[in-house]
Design a protein around this motif. Structure first.
Motif, PDB file in Angstrom:
ATOM      1  N   GLY A  13       0.814  -1.193   0.000  1.00  0.00           N
ATOM      2  CA  GLY A  13       0.000   0.000   0.000  1.00  0.00           C
ATOM      3  C   GLY A  13       0.856   1.255   0.000  1.00  0.00           C
ATOM      4  O   GLY A  13       1.879   1.303   0.663  1.00  0.00           O
ATOM      5  N   GLN A  14       0.436   2.235  -0.750  1.00  0.00           N
ATOM      6  CA  GLN A  14       1.167   3.494  -0.770  1.00  0.00           C
ATOM      7  C   GLN A  14       0.879   4.271   0.498  1.00  0.00           C
ATOM      8  O   GLN A  14      -0.080   4.007   1.195  1.00  0.00           O
ATOM      9  CB  GLN A  14       0.817   4.318  -2.018  1.00  0.00           C
ATOM     10  N   ASN A  15       1.705   5.270   0.767  1.00  0.00           N
ATOM     11  CA  ASN A  15       1.550   6.078   1.972  1.00  0.00           C
ATOM     12  C   ASN A  15       0.646   7.279   1.758  1.00  0.00           C
ATOM     13  O   ASN A  15       0.375   8.008   2.699  1.00  0.00           O
ATOM     14  CB  ASN A  15       2.925   6.555   2.458  1.00  0.00           C
ATOM     15  N   TYR A  16       0.205   7.535   0.529  1.00  0.00           N
ATOM     16  CA  TYR A  16      -0.650   8.682   0.241  1.00  0.00           C
ATOM     17  C   TYR A  16      -1.438   8.434  -1.039  1.00  0.00           C
ATOM     18  O   TYR A  16      -1.161   7.489  -1.785  1.00  0.00           O
ATOM     19  CB  TYR A  16       0.176   9.966   0.137  1.00  0.00           C
ATOM     20  N   ASN A  17      -2.416   9.317  -1.291  1.00  0.00           N
ATOM     21  CA  ASN A  17      -3.261   9.209  -2.480  1.00  0.00           C
ATOM     22  C   ASN A  17      -2.669   9.983  -3.651  1.00  0.00           C
ATOM     23  O   ASN A  17      -2.521   9.461  -4.746  1.00  0.00           O
ATOM     24  CB  ASN A  17      -4.667   9.712  -2.153  1.00  0.00           C
ATOM     25  N   SER A  18      -2.329  11.257  -3.419  1.00  0.00           N
ATOM     26  CA  SER A  18      -1.723  12.076  -4.460  1.00  0.00           C
ATOM     27  C   SER A  18      -0.831  13.132  -3.822  1.00  0.00           C
ATOM     28  O   SER A  18      -0.922  13.391  -2.628  1.00  0.00           O
ATOM     29  CB  SER A  18      -2.792  12.719  -5.342  1.00  0.00           C
ATOM     30  N   ALA A  19       0.034  13.732  -4.654  1.00  0.00           N
ATOM     31  CA  ALA A  19       0.957  14.747  -4.155  1.00  0.00           C
ATOM     32  C   ALA A  19       1.338  15.684  -5.288  1.00  0.00           C
ATOM     33  O   ALA A  19       1.359  15.294  -6.460  1.00  0.00           O
ATOM     34  CB  ALA A  19       2.195  14.095  -3.561  1.00  0.00           C
ATOM     35  N   ILE A  20       1.644  16.938  -4.928  1.00  0.00           N
ATOM     36  CA  ILE A  20       2.061  17.928  -5.908  1.00  0.00           C
ATOM     37  C   ILE A  20       3.315  18.626  -5.383  1.00  0.00           C
ATOM     38  O   ILE A  20       3.452  18.844  -4.177  1.00  0.00           O
ATOM     39  CB  ILE A  20       0.934  18.945  -6.200  1.00  0.00           C
ATOM     40  N   GLY A  21       4.226  18.932  -6.306  1.00  0.00           N
ATOM     41  CA  GLY A  21       5.460  19.587  -5.870  1.00  0.00           C
ATOM     42  C   GLY A  21       6.402  19.844  -7.016  1.00  0.00           C
ATOM     43  O   GLY A  21       5.983  20.026  -8.160  1.00  0.00           O
ATOM     44  N   ALA A  22       7.687  19.842  -6.703  1.00  0.00           N
ATOM     45  CA  ALA A  22       8.712  20.178  -7.683  1.00  0.00           C
ATOM     46  C   ALA A  22       9.735  19.063  -7.811  1.00  0.00           C
ATOM     47  O   ALA A  22      10.073  18.405  -6.826  1.00  0.00           O
ATOM     48  CB  ALA A  22       9.418  21.468  -7.274  1.00  0.00           C
TER      49      ALA A  22
END
Length: 158
Positions: A13-22
């Motif tokens: 399982g991943q630790n998050y659903n989605s992410a935004i950044g650089a």
């Protein structure tokens, strides 16, 4: 080989659903990563690189398979593949006297190999990856092993 590696490790399982950044590296990019199923993500990013006599902008997408790194909580390794479009713009005369090539478009196919760590207490994910790329057409045809980045992303929906 890739299929064998995917099958050799259990899905996690991943630790998050989605992410935004650089993505900070070669190139500098704005990145969005979304897990589409357990352990499988899509990353989309737009990149920009500026040099003294030319620059380029690219739009890239990748499918990545994530697996837990043994014995290290919150650390995953990933691999995957993707494609991109590179839009080059050149200063007049860069290719020699009398040669004028003001722009070019290149299609690229890339591989991805990286590590990603997601913090428990703060909504932050850090990753580092290597992105070997093969350019199919336009300027800079051929293989380049010099792409990759350190990425920092704000986690949306843990």
């Amino acid at each position: 080989l890739a299929f064998g590696l995917f099958a050799a490790f259990d899905a996690n399982g991943q630790n998050y659903n989605s992410a935004i950044g650089a993505r900070l590296g070669s190139p500098l990019a704005l990145s969005y990563k979304k897990f589409i199923s357990e352990g499988n993500a899509i990353e989309l990013y737009g990149a920009f690189r500026n040099f003294s006599n030319y620059n380029w902008f690219s739009i890239n997408g990748a499918y990545q398979v994530h697996r837990d790194f043994p014995n290290v909580e919150n650390l995953q390794w990933y691999l995957g593949g993707g494609a991109g479009l590179f839009f080059w713009s050149f200063d007049d005369g860069i290719f020699g006297p009398g040669v004028d090539e003001p722009s070019s478009t290149t299609v690229a196919i890339s591989g991805y190999l990286g590590l990603e760590y997601t913090f428990d207490d703060v909504p932050l994910s850090l990753s580092v990856d290597w992105v070997p790329t093969f350019f199919l057409s336009g300027y800079d045809d051929g293989f380049s092993a010099g792409y990759g980045a350190l990425a920092a992303r704000y986690v949306i929906g843990k």
